[in-house]
Write an enzyme that holds these catalytic residues in place. Structure first.
Site, mmCIF file in Angstrom:
data_model
loop_
_atom_site.group_PDB
_atom_site.id
_atom_site.type_symbol
_atom_site.label_atom_id
_atom_site.label_comp_id
_atom_site.label_asym_id
_atom_site.label_seq_id
_atom_site.Cartn_x
_atom_site.Cartn_y
_atom_site.Cartn_z
ATOM 1 N N ARG A 123 0.733 -1.140 0.009
ATOM 2 C CA ARG A 123 0.124 -0.036 0.012
ATOM 3 C C ARG A 123 0.723 1.362 -0.035
ATOM 4 O O ARG A 123 0.516 1.984 -0.603
ATOM 5 C CB ARG A 123 -0.934 -0.013 1.211
ATOM 6 N N GLN A 152 -11.076 8.370 8.645
ATOM 7 C CA GLN A 152 -10.369 7.206 8.800
ATOM 8 C C GLN A 152 -9.210 6.810 8.031
ATOM 9 O O GLN A 152 -8.725 5.653 8.410
ATOM 10 C CB GLN A 152 -11.683 6.210 8.480
ATOM 11 N N ASP A 172 -3.495 7.792 5.168
ATOM 12 C CA ASP A 172 -2.898 7.811 3.928
ATOM 13 C C ASP A 172 -1.952 9.277 4.229
ATOM 14 O O ASP A 172 -1.411 9.786 3.335
ATOM 15 C CB ASP A 172 -3.552 7.809 2.630
ATOM 16 N N HIS A 232 -8.008 6.592 12.424
ATOM 17 C CA HIS A 232 -7.546 5.320 12.506
ATOM 18 C C HIS A 232 -6.015 5.023 12.528
ATOM 19 O O HIS A 232 -5.393 4.224 12.028
ATOM 20 C CB HIS A 232 -8.100 4.638 11.302
ATOM 21 N N CYS A 279 14.737 -0.668 21.452
ATOM 22 C CA CYS A 279 14.560 -2.360 22.434
ATOM 23 C C CYS A 279 15.277 -3.255 21.222
ATOM 24 O O CYS A 279 14.857 -4.562 21.536
ATOM 25 C CB CYS A 279 13.452 -2.358 22.977
ATOM 26 N N THR A 338 -17.323 6.808 2.547
ATOM 27 C CA THR A 338 -17.151 5.567 3.784
ATOM 28 C C THR A 338 -18.383 4.865 3.584
ATOM 29 O O THR A 338 -19.429 5.238 3.064
ATOM 30 C CB THR A 338 -16.963 6.072 5.208
ATOM 31 N N ASN A 393 -21.468 9.822 -1.833
ATOM 32 C CA ASN A 393 -20.922 8.536 -2.157
ATOM 33 C C ASN A 393 -21.398 7.870 -3.572
ATOM 34 O O ASN A 393 -22.267 8.385 -3.959
ATOM 35 C CB ASN A 393 -21.602 7.266 -0.920
ATOM 36 N N GLU A 412 -22.676 4.889 -3.993
ATOM 37 C CA GLU A 412 -23.786 4.260 -3.743
ATOM 38 C C GLU A 412 -24.422 4.445 -2.470
ATOM 39 O O GLU A 412 -23.849 4.940 -1.514
ATOM 40 C CB GLU A 412 -23.227 2.822 -3.961
HETATM 41 C C1 BJW Z 1 -16.744 6.606 -3.181
HETATM 42 C C2 BJW Z 1 -15.778 6.735 -4.216
HETATM 43 C C3 BJW Z 1 -15.759 7.967 -4.829
HETATM 44 C C4 BJW Z 1 -15.672 4.649 -3.759
HETATM 45 N N1 BJW Z 1 -16.449 8.831 -4.476
HETATM 46 N N2 BJW Z 1 -17.290 7.619 -2.686
HETATM 47 C C5 BJW Z 1 -20.391 -1.621 17.181
HETATM 48 C C6 BJW Z 1 -21.111 -2.692 16.743
HETATM 49 C C7 BJW Z 1 -20.517 -3.579 15.828
HETATM 50 C C8 BJW Z 1 -19.048 -3.686 15.912
HETATM 51 C C9 BJW Z 1 -18.399 -2.825 16.733
HETATM 52 C C10 BJW Z 1 -18.866 -1.900 17.307
HETATM 53 N N3 BJW Z 1 -18.019 -1.242 17.923
HETATM 54 C C11 BJW Z 1 -16.708 -1.565 17.669
HETATM 55 C C12 BJW Z 1 -16.822 -2.761 16.632
HETATM 56 C C13 BJW Z 1 -15.903 -3.689 16.352
HETATM 57 C C14 BJW Z 1 -15.211 -2.940 15.045
HETATM 58 C C15 BJW Z 1 -15.889 -2.930 13.907
HETATM 59 O O1 BJW Z 1 -16.510 -1.797 13.585
HETATM 60 N N4 BJW Z 1 -16.499 -3.922 13.126
HETATM 61 C C16 BJW Z 1 -17.219 -3.952 12.023
HETATM 62 C C17 BJW Z 1 -16.707 -3.954 10.929
HETATM 63 C C18 BJW Z 1 -18.298 -5.082 12.396
HETATM 64 N N5 BJW Z 1 -14.399 -1.740 15.516
HETATM 65 C C19 BJW Z 1 -13.174 -1.670 15.890
HETATM 66 O O2 BJW Z 1 -12.650 -2.761 16.151
HETATM 67 C C20 BJW Z 1 -12.759 -0.542 16.262
HETATM 68 N N6 BJW Z 1 -12.322 -0.459 17.782
HETATM 69 C C21 BJW Z 1 -13.033 -0.485 18.663
HETATM 70 O O3 BJW Z 1 -14.419 -0.130 18.437
HETATM 71 O O4 BJW Z 1 -12.441 -0.505 19.849
HETATM 72 C C22 BJW Z 1 -13.308 -0.824 21.158
HETATM 73 C C23 BJW Z 1 -12.461 -1.165 22.378
HETATM 74 C C24 BJW Z 1 -12.358 -0.371 23.346
HETATM 75 C C25 BJW Z 1 -11.526 -0.649 24.534
HETATM 76 C C26 BJW Z 1 -10.674 -1.845 24.446
HETATM 77 C C27 BJW Z 1 -10.447 -2.297 23.105
HETATM 78 C C28 BJW Z 1 -11.295 -1.886 22.017
HETATM 79 C C29 BJW Z 1 -11.495 -0.221 15.611
HETATM 80 C C30 BJW Z 1 -11.726 -0.049 14.060
HETATM 81 C C31 BJW Z 1 -10.318 -0.061 13.520
HETATM 82 C C32 BJW Z 1 -10.459 -0.190 11.809
HETATM 83 N N7 BJW Z 1 -9.367 -0.165 11.078
HETATM 84 C C33 BJW Z 1 -9.331 -0.209 9.754
HETATM 85 C C34 BJW Z 1 -7.905 -0.348 9.387
HETATM 86 C C35 BJW Z 1 -6.853 0.757 9.477
HETATM 87 C C36 BJW Z 1 -5.579 0.815 9.220
HETATM 88 C C37 BJW Z 1 -5.508 0.531 7.737
HETATM 89 O O5 BJW Z 1 -5.947 1.393 7.030
HETATM 90 O O6 BJW Z 1 -4.743 -0.488 7.534
HETATM 91 O O7 BJW Z 1 -9.907 1.049 9.180
HETATM 92 S S1 BJW Z 1 -10.454 -1.253 9.075
HETATM 93 C C38 BJW Z 1 -10.832 -0.236 7.649
HETATM 94 O O8 BJW Z 1 -12.257 -0.038 7.705
HETATM 95 C C39 BJW Z 1 -9.804 1.093 7.798
HETATM 96 C C40 BJW Z 1 -10.788 2.087 7.364
HETATM 97 O O9 BJW Z 1 -10.578 3.504 8.085
HETATM 98 C C41 BJW Z 1 -12.096 1.328 7.586
HETATM 99 C C42 BJW Z 1 -13.488 2.080 7.283
HETATM 100 O O10 BJW Z 1 -13.649 1.876 5.796
HETATM 101 P P1 BJW Z 1 -14.089 2.832 4.899
HETATM 102 O O11 BJW Z 1 -13.164 3.984 4.832
HETATM 103 O O12 BJW Z 1 -15.347 3.303 5.049
HETATM 104 O O13 BJW Z 1 -13.787 2.356 3.508
HETATM 105 P P2 BJW Z 1 -14.406 1.207 2.671
HETATM 106 O O14 BJW Z 1 -13.816 0.636 1.575
HETATM 107 O O15 BJW Z 1 -15.543 0.215 3.538
HETATM 108 O O16 BJW Z 1 -15.703 2.062 2.088
HETATM 109 C C43 BJW Z 1 -15.376 2.975 0.835
HETATM 110 C C44 BJW Z 1 -16.621 3.506 0.426
HETATM 111 O O17 BJW Z 1 -16.238 4.652 -0.493
HETATM 112 C C45 BJW Z 1 -17.653 2.729 -0.279
HETATM 113 O O18 BJW Z 1 -18.919 3.102 0.366
HETATM 114 C C46 BJW Z 1 -17.619 3.106 -1.783
HETATM 115 O O19 BJW Z 1 -18.952 3.244 -2.132
HETATM 116 C C47 BJW Z 1 -17.055 4.701 -1.599
HETATM 117 N N8 BJW Z 1 -16.702 5.113 -2.796
HETATM 118 N N9 BJW Z 1 -15.175 5.337 -4.484
HETATM 119 C C48 BJW Z 1 -17.447 8.802 -3.327
HETATM 120 N N10 BJW Z 1 -14.873 7.959 -5.927
#
Ligand code: BJW
Length: 256
Positions: free
Chosen positions: A69, A100, A103, A118, A153, A192, A217, A219
């Site tokens: 990446r 989120q 980059d 994030h 370390c 998102t 978005n 969609e």
């Molecule tokens: C366009 C386009 C164009 C395309 N124009 N649009 C409550 C309910 C259920 C689950 C949970 C909850 N609370 C917590 C959870 C668990 C979990 C979670 O959410 N799970 C679900 C998936 C079910 N969350 C966590 O674990 C979080 N931590 C947490 O809650 O901790 C609590 C805690 C407390 C105390 C102790 C311990 C824990 C952490 C979440 C971390 C997410 N990490 C990632 C990786 C980051 C690093 C990396 O980049 O490598 O973050 S996962 C990944 O998803 C990344 C993103 O930031 C994130 C969101 O994705 P995003 O940005 O929405 O991208 P896409 O690909 O999903 O969507 C792209 C969109 O763009 C689409 O809609 C397209 O249509 C659109 N698009 N082209 C406009 N041109």
């Protein structure tokens, strides 16, 4: 609904805008999204790559993914959607960007008030001590199948300075984000999928505090039903138009 109509209908005299941003904003910069068409997780499993357990099991696999990446990111530039948000900030209309994305493209576009909720892909942190360093150098990024170790370390592994599933967000960042979301009157939800928590709950939190929500978005998403307006299409095309119209409307209302 057309952008011009939406701008006319927003009944906020003095916008205080918070933008909640996801991977879709950087797609036009060449950065792949996670989910959906062409999403990285069509080929890889999130649970094999973006969890602390995945890193403990196979740090080389995880580092190889981040290096791949980073090789794309080193060639990427901010696009018109990133620049539109910078324009909003310069016009004094933005409380800030909650991104989120890891980059760093908002900063490169000149935005200042950014929460990288994030984390930051360009930085690595030690798995044992507090050491943090940049790793976005060609010689590190292009060296495949090698791990990074902490200079403090020695034997401890470095890991990307990002938030994986199951890890808590930085409380100081969450505090600022929630403060902005409590004081804004307009939220832009941009590119998102709205499935990752807690960020997916931020728009409804702001709405409960009286803010209007506009989604950009290609969609509909699980957030679409709570949005006041949805602008379907590429955000790199629609967001600059929206910002331009909004600034025009405000300047017009100020001039009488
Ligand atoms: C366009 C386009 C164009 C395309 N124009 N649009 C409550 C309910 C259920 C689950 C949970 C909850 N609370 C917590 C959870 C668990 C979990 C979670 O959410 N799970 C679900 C998936 C079910 N969350 C966590 O674990 C979080 N931590 C947490 O809650 O901790 C609590 C805690 C407390 C105390 C102790 C311990 C824990 C952490 C979440 C971390 C997410 N990490 C990632 C990786 C980051 C690093 C990396 O980049 O490598 O973050 S996962 C990944 O998803 C990344 C993103 O930031 C994130 C969101 O994705 P995003 O940005 O929405 O991208 P896409 O690909 O999903 O969507 C792209 C969109 O763009 C689409 O809609 C397209 O249509 C659109 N698009 N082209 C406009 N041109």
């Amino acid at each position: 609904m057309k952008i011009l109509e939406i701008v006319e209908k927003i009944a906020v005299e003095e916008p205080r805008i918070v933008s909640i941003v996801g991977a879709g904003i950087s797609k036009a910069s060449g950065m792949p999204t996670f989910r959906g068409e062409d999403g990285m997780w069509n080929n890889y499993s999130a649970m094999e790559l973006a969890t602390p357990q995945a890193f403990a099991k196979d740090p080389q696999l995880v580092w190889n993914w981040y290096k791949a990446r980073m090789r794309i990111l080193l060639k990427a530039k901010p696009n018109d959607a990133h620049f539109a948000l910078t324009k909003l900030e310069k016009a004094g209309l933005s409380l800030g960007i909650i991104t989120q994305n890891v980059d760093g493209l908002h900063e490169l576009a000149g935005s200042k008030k950014i929460i990288e909720i994030h984390g930051r892909i360009r930085y690595a942190r030690c798995t044992s001590c507090k050491h943090v360093q940049r790793w976005d150098k060609d010689e590190i990024v292009n060296e495949r199948d090698s791990l990074l170790y902490c200079p403090n370390c020695e034997k401890s592994l470095l890991r990307p300075d990002v938030v994986w599933f199951g890890e808590p967000l930085d409380p100081s960042k969450s505090e600022i984000a929630l403060d902005w979301l409590s004081h804004c009157n307009l939220v832009l939800v941009i590119g998102t999928s709205g499935v990752v928590y807690p960020v997916a709950s931020f728009p409804s939190f702001a709405k409960e505090n009286g803010a209007k929500i506009i989604e950009f978005n290609i969609e509909s998403t699980p957030l679409t039903p709570i949005c006041d307006f949805s602008v379907f299409g590429k955000c790199e095309e629609n967001l600059p138009l929206f910002v331009e119209e909004l600034i025009r409307k405000i300047e017009k209302s100020k001039s009488g």
